[in-house]
Design a protein around this motif. Structure first.
Motif, PDB file in Angstrom:
ATOM      1  N   PHE A   1       0.869  -1.132   0.028  1.00  0.00           N
ATOM      2  CA  PHE A   1      -0.049   0.117  -0.183  1.00  0.00           C
ATOM      3  C   PHE A   1       0.936   1.144   0.049  1.00  0.00           C
ATOM      4  O   PHE A   1       2.086   1.201   0.243  1.00  0.00           O
ATOM      5  CB  PHE A   1      -1.006   0.098   1.158  1.00  0.00           C
ATOM      6  CG  PHE A   1      -1.985  -0.937   1.173  1.00  0.00           C
ATOM      7  CD1 PHE A   1      -2.782  -1.013   0.300  1.00  0.00           C
ATOM      8  CD2 PHE A   1      -2.112  -1.884   1.985  1.00  0.00           C
ATOM      9  CE1 PHE A   1      -3.855  -1.928   0.258  1.00  0.00           C
ATOM     10  CE2 PHE A   1      -3.193  -2.976   2.089  1.00  0.00           C
ATOM     11  CZ  PHE A   1      -4.098  -2.800   1.227  1.00  0.00           C
ATOM     12  N   LEU A   2       0.415   2.282  -0.471  1.00  0.00           N
ATOM     13  CA  LEU A   2       1.038   3.674  -0.360  1.00  0.00           C
ATOM     14  C   LEU A   2       0.495   4.397   0.886  1.00  0.00           C
ATOM     15  O   LEU A   2      -0.220   4.692   1.177  1.00  0.00           O
ATOM     16  CB  LEU A   2       0.633   4.541  -1.642  1.00  0.00           C
ATOM     17  CG  LEU A   2       0.813   3.840  -2.969  1.00  0.00           C
ATOM     18  CD1 LEU A   2       0.100   4.616  -4.197  1.00  0.00           C
ATOM     19  CD2 LEU A   2       2.519   3.661  -3.228  1.00  0.00           C
TER      20      LEU A   2
ATOM     21  N   ASN B   1      -5.856   4.290  -1.472  1.00  0.00           N
ATOM     22  CA  ASN B   1      -5.457   3.413  -2.159  1.00  0.00           C
ATOM     23  C   ASN B   1      -6.127   2.247  -2.741  1.00  0.00           C
ATOM     24  O   ASN B   1      -5.674   1.680  -3.529  1.00  0.00           O
ATOM     25  CB  ASN B   1      -4.841   2.588  -0.835  1.00  0.00           C
ATOM     26  CG  ASN B   1      -2.929   2.768  -0.664  1.00  0.00           C
ATOM     27  OD1 ASN B   1      -2.358   2.464  -1.199  1.00  0.00           O
ATOM     28  ND2 ASN B   1      -3.219   4.012   0.264  1.00  0.00           N
TER      29      ASN B   1
ATOM     30  N   GLN C   1      -9.568  -4.909  -0.133  1.00  0.00           N
ATOM     31  CA  GLN C   1      -9.247  -4.842  -1.437  1.00  0.00           C
ATOM     32  C   GLN C   1      -9.498  -6.342  -2.318  1.00  0.00           C
ATOM     33  O   GLN C   1      -9.640  -6.410  -3.324  1.00  0.00           O
ATOM     34  CB  GLN C   1      -7.795  -4.432  -1.674  1.00  0.00           C
ATOM     35  CG  GLN C   1      -6.916  -5.543  -1.088  1.00  0.00           C
ATOM     36  CD  GLN C   1      -6.359  -6.686  -1.792  1.00  0.00           C
ATOM     37  OE1 GLN C   1      -6.402  -6.643  -3.143  1.00  0.00           O
ATOM     38  NE2 GLN C   1      -5.901  -7.640  -1.273  1.00  0.00           N
TER      39      GLN C   1
END
Length: 214
Positions: free
Chosen positions: A87-88, A96, A144
């Motif tokens: 993840f960022l 994200n 996700q």
């Protein structure tokens, strides 16, 4: 039941060390499968090969009768948790997920928010992921995997870092997913997860899979 994944004579090794050898497996649509065995026995490696994230040394894996690595690079309609996706940290949880959702463009912002609510992360949607706890990051991985309503879930230790109440919540979500016709492949160090969620259980034994239940 229709077979959607076929593993045929699959062998995977690293240098001269075999992880599994001439392994065969069939996964039927709408069923739930658990995979157990000691750490390093090959569960995660098998999942990576099924997803198309790693290549076999020998053999073949088919999804919907199409050869992984040749006729398709990876399973396009799978929700996957294997190891830790990057993840960022400077982006929020929502942003994200938006980056990931924009790849396929299958879902709306509303769908993302509903998935966040499902795992109890909606109120943290605008918080940068760098400030998330380990448990929150694991929930985000599950969001996700679930948010695009995939036909198949391939989850490697999805309960890692979750507290007891969160584990119960995730079990409930996965039970509902199976009841609605989804296909689940699961590993977990907690045998209760396997026994509660999986109708078939395979154990890695001497580079092979042995049917333990089902």
């Amino acid at each position: 039941m229709k077979t959607i994944i076929r593993v045929e004579n699959a062998t995977k090794k690293f240098k001269n060390i075999k992880v599994f050898s001439d392994l065969n497996l069939e996964i039927e649509k709408g069923k739930s499968y658990g995979f157990v065995g000691y750490n390093g026995c090959g569960k995660s490696v098998l999942f990576k090969c099924i997803c198309g994230l790693a290549k076999l040394n020998k053999g073949a894996i088919y999804y919907q009768d199409k050869l992984i690595g040749k006729e398709q690079d990876f399973i396009s309609d799978a929700g996957v948790v294997i190891e830790a996706p990057e993840f960022l940290n400077d982006l929020s949880g929502f942003k994200n997920l938006k980056v990931i959702a924009n790849i396929k463009k299958l879902i709306s912002d509303h769908d993302i928010n509903e998935a966040l609510k499902l795992l109890g992360l909606f109120e943290y949607r605008d918080v940068k992921v760098g400030k998330y706890s380990l448990g929150m990051k694991q929930k985000l991985r599950l969001v996700q995997a679930l948010m695009e309503k995939p036909q198949i879930l391939i989850l490697d230790e999805p309960m890692n870092g979750l507290d007891k109440s969160s584990v119960e919540k995730v079990r409930g979500i996965l039970k509902k997913y199976i009841d609605e016709g989804g296909t689940l492949l699961l590993t977990s160090h907690n045998r209760d997860d396997i026994d509660i969620l999986c109708e078939k259980v395979y154990e890695f034994d001497d580079q092979q899979l042995k049917l333990e239940k089902g």
